[in-house]
Design a protein around this motif. Sequence first.
Motif, PDB file in Angstrom:
ATOM      1  N   MET A   1       0.820  -1.198   0.000  1.00 34.94           N
ATOM      2  CA  MET A   1       0.000   0.000   0.000  1.00 34.94           C
ATOM      3  C   MET A   1       0.866   1.266   0.000  1.00 34.94           C
ATOM      4  O   MET A   1       0.618   2.185  -0.738  1.00 34.94           O
ATOM      5  N   GLN A   2       1.870   1.278   0.906  1.00 29.21           N
ATOM      6  CA  GLN A   2       2.634   2.513   1.038  1.00 29.21           C
ATOM      7  C   GLN A   2       3.667   2.711  -0.067  1.00 29.21           C
ATOM      8  O   GLN A   2       4.099   3.835  -0.288  1.00 29.21           O
ATOM      9  N   LEU A   3       4.028   1.662  -0.772  1.00 25.80           N
ATOM     10  CA  LEU A   3       4.856   1.880  -1.959  1.00 25.80           C
ATOM     11  C   LEU A   3       4.057   2.626  -3.019  1.00 25.80           C
ATOM     12  O   LEU A   3       4.581   3.470  -3.733  1.00 25.80           O
ATOM     13  N   ARG A   4       2.790   2.302  -3.106  1.00 23.48           N
ATOM     14  CA  ARG A   4       1.939   2.936  -4.118  1.00 23.48           C
ATOM     15  C   ARG A   4       1.486   4.325  -3.683  1.00 23.48           C
ATOM     16  O   ARG A   4       1.432   5.247  -4.497  1.00 23.48           O
ATOM     17  N   TRP A   5       1.158   4.466  -2.408  1.00 23.61           N
ATOM     18  CA  TRP A   5       0.665   5.737  -1.868  1.00 23.61           C
ATOM     19  C   TRP A   5       1.469   6.105  -0.622  1.00 23.61           C
ATOM     20  O   TRP A   5       0.982   5.998   0.507  1.00 23.61           O
ATOM     21  N   PRO A   6       2.716   6.546  -0.778  1.00 27.85           N
ATOM     22  CA  PRO A   6       3.611   6.746   0.358  1.00 27.85           C
ATOM     23  C   PRO A   6       3.271   7.916   1.272  1.00 27.85           C
ATOM     24  O   PRO A   6       3.823   8.014   2.360  1.00 27.85           O
ATOM     25  N   HIS A   7       2.365   8.782   0.860  1.00 23.95           N
ATOM     26  CA  HIS A   7       1.993   9.921   1.707  1.00 23.95           C
ATOM     27  C   HIS A   7       0.864   9.570   2.673  1.00 23.95           C
ATOM     28  O   HIS A   7       0.557  10.357   3.560  1.00 23.95           O
ATOM     29  N   ASP A   8       0.261   8.414   2.508  1.00 25.62           N
ATOM     30  CA  ASP A   8      -0.883   8.028   3.326  1.00 25.62           C
ATOM     31  C   ASP A   8      -0.529   6.887   4.272  1.00 25.62           C
ATOM     32  O   ASP A   8       0.018   5.877   3.838  1.00 25.62           O
ATOM     33  N   GLU A  62       0.298   8.637  -7.845  1.00 26.52           N
ATOM     34  CA  GLU A  62      -1.110   8.783  -8.225  1.00 26.52           C
ATOM     35  C   GLU A  62      -1.964   9.032  -6.983  1.00 26.52           C
ATOM     36  O   GLU A  62      -1.590   8.658  -5.875  1.00 26.52           O
ATOM     37  N   PRO A  63      -3.112   9.654  -7.154  1.00 28.58           N
ATOM     38  CA  PRO A  63      -3.993   9.901  -6.007  1.00 28.58           C
ATOM     39  C   PRO A  63      -4.596   8.596  -5.476  1.00 28.58           C
ATOM     40  O   PRO A  63      -4.876   7.676  -6.240  1.00 28.58           O
ATOM     41  N   VAL A  64      -4.784   8.545  -4.167  1.00 24.58           N
ATOM     42  CA  VAL A  64      -5.352   7.355  -3.536  1.00 24.58           C
ATOM     43  C   VAL A  64      -6.798   7.143  -3.959  1.00 24.58           C
ATOM     44  O   VAL A  64      -7.220   6.023  -4.233  1.00 24.58           O
ATOM     45  N   ASP A  65      -7.552   8.220  -4.031  1.00 22.86           N
ATOM     46  CA  ASP A  65      -8.988   8.103  -4.305  1.00 22.86           C
ATOM     47  C   ASP A  65      -9.324   7.829  -5.765  1.00 22.86           C
ATOM     48  O   ASP A  65     -10.422   7.405  -6.086  1.00 22.86           O
ATOM     49  N   GLU A  66      -8.370   8.063  -6.663  1.00 21.27           N
ATOM     50  CA  GLU A  66      -8.612   7.816  -8.089  1.00 21.27           C
ATOM     51  C   GLU A  66      -7.379   7.153  -8.713  1.00 21.27           C
ATOM     52  O   GLU A  66      -6.650   7.781  -9.473  1.00 21.27           O
ATOM     53  N   PRO A  67      -7.122   5.881  -8.388  1.00 20.79           N
ATOM     54  CA  PRO A  67      -5.944   5.220  -8.968  1.00 20.79           C
ATOM     55  C   PRO A  67      -5.988   5.256 -10.494  1.00 20.79           C
ATOM     56  O   PRO A  67      -7.032   5.078 -11.106  1.00 20.79           O
ATOM     57  N   LEU A  68      -4.838   5.531 -11.079  1.00 26.49           N
ATOM     58  CA  LEU A  68      -4.740   5.639 -12.531  1.00 26.49           C
ATOM     59  C   LEU A  68      -4.391   4.315 -13.194  1.00 26.49           C
ATOM     60  O   LEU A  68      -4.512   4.175 -14.397  1.00 26.49           O
ATOM     61  N   TYR A  79       8.722   1.003  -7.211  1.00 26.31           N
ATOM     62  CA  TYR A  79       9.959   1.522  -6.618  1.00 26.31           C
ATOM     63  C   TYR A  79      10.264   2.876  -7.233  1.00 26.31           C
ATOM     64  O   TYR A  79      10.750   2.963  -8.362  1.00 26.31           O
ATOM     65  N   TRP A  80      10.019   3.950  -6.528  1.00 24.64           N
ATOM     66  CA  TRP A  80      10.163   5.315  -7.034  1.00 24.64           C
ATOM     67  C   TRP A  80      11.598   5.627  -7.454  1.00 24.64           C
ATOM     68  O   TRP A  80      11.827   6.494  -8.263  1.00 24.64           O
ATOM     69  N   TRP A  81      12.580   4.928  -6.933  1.00 25.65           N
ATOM     70  CA  TRP A  81      13.987   5.171  -7.278  1.00 25.65           C
ATOM     71  C   TRP A  81      14.410   4.429  -8.536  1.00 25.65           C
ATOM     72  O   TRP A  81      15.498   4.629  -9.047  1.00 25.65           O
ATOM     73  N   SER A  82      13.541   3.600  -9.071  1.00 22.85           N
ATOM     74  CA  SER A  82      13.866   2.745 -10.207  1.00 22.85           C
ATOM     75  C   SER A  82      13.524   3.419 -11.535  1.00 22.85           C
ATOM     76  O   SER A  82      12.516   4.108 -11.644  1.00 22.85           O
ATOM     77  N   PRO A  83      14.336   3.173 -12.573  1.00 21.07           N
ATOM     78  CA  PRO A  83      14.008   3.726 -13.895  1.00 21.07           C
ATOM     79  C   PRO A  83      12.670   3.178 -14.426  1.00 21.07           C
ATOM     80  O   PRO A  83      12.032   3.820 -15.246  1.00 21.07           O
ATOM     81  N   GLY A  84      12.219   2.019 -13.939  1.00 23.35           N
ATOM     82  CA  GLY A  84      10.966   1.436 -14.404  1.00 23.35           C
ATOM     83  C   GLY A  84       9.736   1.895 -13.628  1.00 23.35           C
ATOM     84  O   GLY A  84       8.650   1.374 -13.815  1.00 23.35           O
ATOM     85  N   PHE A  85       9.898   2.907 -12.757  1.00 18.58           N
ATOM     86  CA  PHE A  85       8.768   3.393 -11.954  1.00 18.58           C
ATOM     87  C   PHE A  85       7.646   3.904 -12.850  1.00 18.58           C
ATOM     88  O   PHE A  85       7.884   4.653 -13.780  1.00 18.58           O
ATOM     89  N   TRP A  86       6.423   3.464 -12.531  1.00 16.66           N
ATOM     90  CA  TRP A  86       5.278   3.953 -13.308  1.00 16.66           C
ATOM     91  C   TRP A  86       4.928   5.346 -12.804  1.00 16.66           C
ATOM     92  O   TRP A  86       4.666   5.568 -11.655  1.00 16.66           O
ATOM     93  N   LYS A  87       4.986   6.289 -13.659  1.00 14.80           N
ATOM     94  CA  LYS A  87       4.696   7.671 -13.277  1.00 14.80           C
ATOM     95  C   LYS A  87       3.255   8.010 -13.643  1.00 14.80           C
ATOM     96  O   LYS A  87       2.776   7.631 -14.702  1.00 14.80           O
ATOM     97  N   PRO A  88       2.584   8.717 -12.756  1.00 11.46           N
ATOM     98  CA  PRO A  88       1.204   9.120 -13.065  1.00 11.46           C
ATOM     99  C   PRO A  88       1.147   9.999 -14.311  1.00 11.46           C
ATOM    100  O   PRO A  88       2.067  10.742 -14.593  1.00 11.46           O
TER     101      PRO A  88
END
Length: 90
Positions: A1-8, A62-68, A79-88
Amino acid sequence: MQLRWPHDPGGANRASLVEAQRNFIRFGACEEAMLAHVRPPRESEPVADGWRIIDPETDRFEPVDEPLHPWPDDNRALYWWSPGFWKPVD
């Protein structure tokens, strides 16, 4: 969960991943109550190549309430540090 939404906060953790990283830098644990349970990493627990803390200035999630995206088959895409990170998408 927190890898996807680390602010929550969520899942098994009280602190968000962003907050836990800041706390670890400040006093050495994700929460002060956990200090008694912290140990140094073992040699068999290396840090992943390229790993870094989350930078709110450059890392976008991506926002928690509206996953993209649907959940990835391989969580390493989160993994936000990885070149393969999916960016919103804007």
